[in-house]
Design a protein around this motif. Structure first.
Motif, PDB file in Angstrom:
ATOM      1  N   TYR A 149     -32.882 -48.749  27.667  1.00  0.00           N
ATOM      2  CA  TYR A 149     -32.357 -47.885  26.623  1.00  0.00           C
ATOM      3  C   TYR A 149     -33.464 -46.941  26.180  1.00  0.00           C
ATOM      4  CZ  TYR A 149     -34.457 -51.546  23.659  1.00  0.00           C
ATOM      5  OH  TYR A 149     -35.307 -52.451  23.094  1.00  0.00           O
TER       6      TYR A 149
ATOM      7  N   TYR B 148     -33.973 -37.452  30.088  1.00  0.00           N
ATOM      8  CA  TYR B 148     -34.429 -37.425  28.695  1.00  0.00           C
ATOM      9  C   TYR B 148     -34.526 -36.004  28.148  1.00  0.00           C
ATOM     10  CZ  TYR B 148     -35.157 -42.392  28.829  1.00  0.00           C
ATOM     11  OH  TYR B 148     -34.929 -43.743  28.924  1.00  0.00           O
TER      12      TYR B 148
ATOM     13  N   SER C 242     -31.108 -35.468  26.737  1.00  0.00           N
ATOM     14  CA  SER C 242     -30.949 -36.317  25.555  1.00  0.00           C
ATOM     15  C   SER C 242     -31.689 -35.738  24.357  1.00  0.00           C
ATOM     16  CB  SER C 242     -31.450 -37.735  25.849  1.00  0.00           C
ATOM     17  OG  SER C 242     -30.671 -38.356  26.835  1.00  0.00           O
TER      18      SER C 242
ATOM     19  N   TYR D 253     -28.310 -44.948  23.802  1.00  0.00           N
ATOM     20  CA  TYR D 253     -28.674 -44.078  24.924  1.00  0.00           C
ATOM     21  C   TYR D 253     -29.249 -44.939  26.043  1.00  0.00           C
ATOM     22  CZ  TYR D 253     -27.990 -40.335  21.574  1.00  0.00           C
ATOM     23  OH  TYR D 253     -27.442 -39.487  20.643  1.00  0.00           O
TER      24      TYR D 253
END
Length: 272
Positions: A126, A164, A167, A227
């Protein structure tokens, strides 16, 4: 394990000398006849507990074990190809046929799923945040934790050219974002206070206190369990049976939690 490996290698030699490899699908047959399984792995960094140097300066870790076990089942030797400078570079090597598999903490992101083939996850991480306590305290004290970080006065670091990046843009659209080629560079900037926070994976959240015991008073770790980051083995699009073989292997392999993986590989004297 030594006896099992020797048996598998003997079986591979018998099949080769007997001419029975013709029964294998072409993508597996090519690997077995070559005698080697070429593994793409990023060469510009090592990442505990996936691939790192132990006290004897030997490359060890979860990804190394996966590569060795797959090769043993096929009766071939592992050849590590560590010429890629980035994680995406490893994926590209797989697609160009320069390596047979990419095993290098590679995220099975939805963006990559549009173009590449990869296995079922062998571990799912995560996301998390490393937050510089002093820099966070300087932010305007309005709103909750995430609202304070999601402001132009906050600088958030992330791993460039990775899942990422998307994200970071999604979670912190109003913050100042800065990409880094490796998470270890990002972490150093969080520790120095040039970044307010760094968006990282569970690996960094869990290992930060172990590898940076003198910095835990100044850097806070925050888990973002909503996530998830599935870590997969990458296979070229046309090698369908090789992908099936890898998935069958992963389904039969013992499943460990990430905490168990850290415990299995952690030694205080060597991590890089």
């Amino acid at each position: 394990m030594g006896k099992i490996k020797a048996l598998l290698l003997s079986l591979g030699l018998f099949l080769f000398t007997s001419g029975l490899f013709s029964a294998y699908p072409p993508d597996l047959q090519k690997i077995i006849q070559s005698g080697t399984l070429r593994i793409g792995m990023i060469g510009s960094t090592n990442e505990f507990p996936f691939f790192f140097l132990n006290a004897e300066k030997q490359l060890v870790g979860l990804d190394i074990d996966l590569a060795n076990e797959l090769a043993a089942i096929l009766g071939v030797k592992v050849v590590l190809v560590r010429t890629a400078k980035t994680y995406q570079g490893v994926v590209d090597q797989v697609e160009r046929g320069e390596v047979d598999l990419g095993i290098s903490i590679l995220s099975g992101s939805m963006d990559r799923a549009k173009k590449n083939k990869f296995s079922h996850p062998y571990v799912t991480l995560y996301a998390g945040l490393l937050v510089n306590r002093r820099k966070f305290a300087e932010l305007e004290k309005t709103g909750n934790f995430f609202k304070r970080l999601n402001s132009p006065s906050a600088t958030i670091g992330y791993l460039a050219d990775s899942s990422y990046e998307e994200s970071a843009k999604s979670i912190f659209p109003n913050a100042t974002l800065k990409g880094f080629p490796y998470q270890k560079y990002l972490i150093e900037e969080v520790k120095k206070g040039t970044l307010t926070a760094g968006l990282v994976d569970e690996k960094e959240i869990k290992t930060f206190p172990l590898l940076n015991p003198n910095d835990i008073l100044y850097v806070e770790t925050v888990e973002l369990r909503d996530y998830q980051d599935p870590i997969c083995i990458f296979v070229a699009a046309e090698k369908t049976h090789l992908l099936f073989f890898v998935n069958a292997f992963l389904e039969r392999r013992e499943k460990l939690s990430f905490n168990e993986i850290i415990k299995k590989y952690y030694t205080p004297e060597a991590h890089e």
